[in-house]
Design an enzyme around this catalytic site. Structure first.
Site, PDB file in Angstrom:
ATOM      1  N   GLU A 285      -1.801   9.624 -11.066  1.00  0.00           N
ATOM      2  CA  GLU A 285      -1.315   8.428 -11.748  1.00  0.00           C
ATOM      3  C   GLU A 285      -1.254   8.639 -13.261  1.00  0.00           C
ATOM      4  O   GLU A 285      -2.263   8.967 -13.876  1.00  0.00           O
ATOM      5  CB  GLU A 285      -2.238   7.245 -11.443  1.00  0.00           C
ATOM      6  CG  GLU A 285      -2.565   7.097  -9.961  1.00  0.00           C
ATOM      7  CD  GLU A 285      -3.722   6.136  -9.715  1.00  0.00           C
ATOM      8  OE1 GLU A 285      -3.893   5.193 -10.521  1.00  0.00           O
ATOM      9  OE2 GLU A 285      -4.463   6.334  -8.729  1.00  0.00           O
TER      10      GLU A 285
ATOM     11  N   ARG B 191       0.842  -1.206   0.000  1.00  0.00           N
ATOM     12  CA  ARG B 191       0.000   0.000   0.000  1.00  0.00           C
ATOM     13  C   ARG B 191       0.875   1.252   0.000  1.00  0.00           C
ATOM     14  O   ARG B 191       1.554   1.555   0.971  1.00  0.00           O
ATOM     15  CB  ARG B 191      -0.912  -0.007   1.221  1.00  0.00           C
ATOM     16  CG  ARG B 191      -1.730   1.271   1.406  1.00  0.00           C
ATOM     17  CD  ARG B 191      -2.772   1.468   0.323  1.00  0.00           C
ATOM     18  NE  ARG B 191      -3.770   0.415   0.354  1.00  0.00           N
ATOM     19  CZ  ARG B 191      -4.781   0.322  -0.503  1.00  0.00           C
ATOM     20  NH1 ARG B 191      -4.911   1.234  -1.464  1.00  0.00           N
ATOM     21  NH2 ARG B 191      -5.646  -0.668  -0.425  1.00  0.00           N
TER      22      ARG B 191
ATOM     23  N   ASP C 216     -12.011  10.436  -6.917  1.00  0.00           N
ATOM     24  CA  ASP C 216     -11.539   9.307  -7.726  1.00  0.00           C
ATOM     25  C   ASP C 216     -11.977   9.527  -9.177  1.00  0.00           C
ATOM     26  O   ASP C 216     -13.086   9.164  -9.569  1.00  0.00           O
ATOM     27  CB  ASP C 216     -12.122   8.001  -7.175  1.00  0.00           C
ATOM     28  CG  ASP C 216     -11.469   6.770  -7.790  1.00  0.00           C
ATOM     29  OD1 ASP C 216     -10.610   6.930  -8.671  1.00  0.00           O
ATOM     30  OD2 ASP C 216     -11.823   5.643  -7.387  1.00  0.00           O
TER      31      ASP C 216
ATOM     32  N   HIS D 127       0.647   3.956 -10.349  1.00  0.00           N
ATOM     33  CA  HIS D 127      -0.289   4.396  -9.306  1.00  0.00           C
ATOM     34  C   HIS D 127       0.464   5.183  -8.223  1.00  0.00           C
ATOM     35  O   HIS D 127       0.525   4.780  -7.062  1.00  0.00           O
ATOM     36  CB  HIS D 127      -0.952   3.151  -8.716  1.00  0.00           C
ATOM     37  CG  HIS D 127      -2.205   3.397  -7.958  1.00  0.00           C
ATOM     38  ND1 HIS D 127      -2.357   4.422  -7.057  1.00  0.00           N
ATOM     39  CD2 HIS D 127      -3.386   2.719  -7.947  1.00  0.00           C
ATOM     40  CE1 HIS D 127      -3.569   4.357  -6.513  1.00  0.00           C
ATOM     41  NE2 HIS D 127      -4.209   3.335  -7.051  1.00  0.00           N
TER      42      HIS D 127
END
Length: 329
Positions: free
Chosen positions: A303, A98, A244, A199
């Site tokens: 990203e 993560r 997002d 990412h």
């Protein structure tokens, strides 16, 4: 003239050859990339996972794990960490790490039949002991080439043969470059299609101090609204709730501003037309087991990606993508 070996002699010979080939590989990787104070070091990281540390003369550094070809640290000349990794990150396969810079291939998110974000980020990559030379555009660089090829298990879930070369480069000035080359090596004449992203989790002082620049008048897909298509009307994107979005056909240069630290991240990309901006915010952060409840305040993902128009490769064809990250005050 033929020499006949006994089975015991043959085993000894094989062990000797293996030992020296391993020694040569390690020497090539380290010595060919070491000049003065610049170096490439192979060492053990968290939970014994192997990682590579790239260092430059003036103090900047990058760390990348073989597991996932995952960059977990990028520090500037002052030793300041520029990449966010969660304190709750699980460095234990098959769980992806993560934070850092996960490699998303061959599928972004749930845009296909594979697990979310594909499998490249939770596979063990190998070091290429005989990489192509550094291009003249990055003089005095320190680099390592990592390779991924599908296993038999991978072929069961995604039946396509490929070679993925990722070059991780630390420039003399401290820029981080990720250069991807994906080639279709299928001998059966079958093309394949994929989506892709780096990412990147950037470390920031506080999400309230952050602006993302360069998306004005661009269309985006809102992942919080079933990927409904909208148009961005502001040049400086600020984040004050869960965010997002997949921005389509973005410029080759984007900016991430951290006003409190007076830091500007410059994101340059080629072959990666799209850009994803993500922050889970408070409620979503509490549902992520390997993410601290308050950590959303100190990170943002911007990203570089190829999502809107998936890439298709015929046998023998290759695709190249390049991401360059730099920081300025």
């Amino acid at each position: 003239m033929f020499i006949v070996y006994s089975s015991k002699q043959m085993m000894r010979l094989l062990h000797t050859l293996f030992f020296f080939s391993t020694l040569i590989i390690h020497s090539v990787i380290v010595e060919s990339s070491t000049t003065g104070n610049k170096s490439v070091e192979i060492t053990k990281g968290i939970n014994g996972l192997e990682k590579i540390i790239l260092r430059q003369t003036h103090g900047s550094s990058v760390e990348v794990y073989l597991y996932g070809a995952h960059v977990t640290s990028w520090k500037n000349d002052q030793g300041e960490e520029l990449i966010f990794v969660s304190r709750k990150a699980i460095f234990s396969p098959p769980k992806p790490i993560r934070g850092g810079i996960p490699v998303i291939f061959p599928q972004f998110s749930n845009l296909g039949s594979l697990q979310s974000h594909g499998f490249a980020r939770n596979r063990l990559w190998t070091i290429d002991d005989n990489p192509p030379p550094v291009t003249s555009e990055v003089p005095n660089a320190v680099f390592v080439d990592l390779l991924l090829k599908p296993t038999e298990e991978d072929l069961k879930i995604w039946p396509h043969r490929f070679e993925f070369r990722l070059r991780v480069t630390l420039s003399r000035g401290g820029d981080l470059l990720l250069t991807s080359c994906i080639r279709n090596t299928d001998a059966d004449g079958k093309p394949f299609t994929f989506t892709f992203a780096h990412h990147t989790y950037f470390s920031v002082s506080n999400i309230s101090e952050v602006e993302v620049i360069g998306m004005k008048n661009l269309d985006y897909l809102d992942n919080l609204k079933n990927r409904t298509r909208f148009t961005e009307h502001t040049d400086a994107i600020t984040i004050d709730s869960e965010f997002d979005r997949i921005y389509l056909s973005t410029p080759k240069k984007l900016l991430l501003l951290d006003h409190e630290k007076r830091r500007r991240f410059v994101i340059r990309k080629d072959g990666l037309p799209d850009a994803v901006v993500w922050n889970p915010w408070e409620a979503r952060a509490k549902t992520i087991v390997d993410f601290g409840e308050e950590e959303y305040k100190y990170m943002v993902c911007v990203e570089a990606a190829a999502i809107g128009k998936p890439v298709t490769l015929k046998p023998g064809e290759e695709w190249n993508g390049r991401l360059q990250l730099s920081t300025r005050h």
